[in-house]
Design an enzyme around this catalytic site. Structure first.
Site, short mmCIF file in Angstrom:
data_model
loop_
_atom_site.label_atom_id
_atom_site.label_comp_id
_atom_site.label_asym_id
_atom_site.label_seq_id
_atom_site.Cartn_x
_atom_site.Cartn_y
_atom_site.Cartn_z
N GLU A 106 -49.20 36.53 21.99
CA GLU A 106 -49.38 37.89 22.50
C GLU A 106 -48.29 38.22 23.51
OE1 GLU A 106 -52.72 40.28 25.22
OE2 GLU A 106 -52.72 38.09 25.07
N TRP A 107 -47.76 39.44 23.42
CA TRP A 107 -46.82 39.90 24.44
C TRP A 107 -47.61 40.53 25.58
CZ3 TRP A 107 -41.92 39.42 25.88
CH2 TRP A 107 -41.47 40.27 26.89
N ASP A 209 -48.86 22.27 34.40
CA ASP A 209 -47.47 22.57 34.79
C ASP A 209 -47.47 23.85 35.62
OD1 ASP A 209 -44.75 22.30 35.03
OD2 ASP A 209 -44.27 22.81 32.96
#
Length: 282
Positions: A106-107, A209
């Protein structure tokens, strides 16, 4: 050796695959733009013509042999999404076409994390860390940056941290650094049981991370995390990573501790945990 960027024909073929994956036969490739960042991959914004409105996706591309790194990341995003604790880009698909492995997400329009976003992110991470697994590790190995991350299950946190985290990192460092680094690494490993004596964390679901380059905030103020290295571990590891490179306001940590206070000794353990995230060639 750097791999050339995919050409227009490659992206047109990817959109054909994407149309099948999403059951949207009217998808058509309009444009793609390479983005900044992406230390270990090429990252693009893909624009497609579609009905009723144009659609955008984020596409991450790596050489074909590195498909496993992308499928691991996709699985990690899916695991985070299932918790509904923190927003991530919705995973769409991953695969291989030609000489390239790819992942489609998804953007989401993002801006850097601001102070209100830091508060909301601290609260979200506290909720995420309340999700616990059966043991330390994960159902598959994945990657931290460019490097493999071993996630074999272990019931004991100290054993997991030494065997799956610190020892592989120190072996990697010893092969790249001259001098007596190997001997110092072995001496450190021998000290870890004493440094973690009496510490019995729950196996919390971790981003893995969590630094400022892997977070953002939407225009409406919702925090978003991405590029995970998901596993079940000591929740203090995510916070140690967040503190390592800066970029998080103090409000992030205070908001976290308001919901999920840290036990005594966490600042001393932070120094130890940061050794893993300071690994070479990240």
């Amino acid at each position: 050796m750097a791999v050339a960027a995919p050409d227009d024909a490659w992206f047109e073929a990817l959109v054909v695959r994407l149309a099948v994956e999403l059951a949207q036969p009217d998808l058509r490739h309009r444009a793609h733009h390479r983005l900044g960042g992406g230390d270990t991959a090429q990252v693009f914004r893909l624009l497609c013509a579609a009905t009723p409105a144009d659609a955008h996706w984020l596409v991450k591309v790596m050489p074909e042999p590195q498909l496993d790194a992308l499928t691991g990341e996709l699985a990690g995003l899916a695991a985070l999404a299932r918790t509904q604790a923190v927003r991530v880009p919705a995973p769409v698909c991953a695969g291989v076409w030609g000489q390239y492995a790819y992942m489609v997400l998804e953007w989401i329009d993002l801006k850097p994390l601001d102070r209100p976003g830091a508060v909301r992110l601290g609260q979200a991470m506290a909720r995420l860390h309340a999700v616990e697994g059966p043991a330390f590790g994960y159902r598959r190995d994945n990657h931290l940056g460019a490097n493999p991350q071993l996630n074999g299950w272990c019931d004991d946190w100290t054993e997991f941290f030494v065997r799956r985290r610190l020892a592989p990192q120190l072996r990697m460092a010893a092969t790249q650094l001259a001098g007596d680094g190997g001997e110092k690494g072995e001496a450190l490993i021998e000290r870890v049981p004493g440094l973690l004596a009496g510490h019995r964390p729950a196996p919390s679901l971790l981003h893995g991370d969590l630094w400022s380059g892997n977070v953002g905030v939407t225009p409406s103020g919702e925090p978003v995390v991405f590029d995970p290295a998901v596993h079940f571990g000591d929740r203090e590891c995510d916070l140690a990573m967040a503190a390592l490179f800066g970029g998080f306001d103090p409000e992030f940590f205070s908001a976290y501790e308001t919901l999920h206070p840290l036990p005594p000794g966490h600042l001393h353990r932070r120094d130890l945990y940061q050794l893993y995230h300071g690994r070479p060639n990240r």
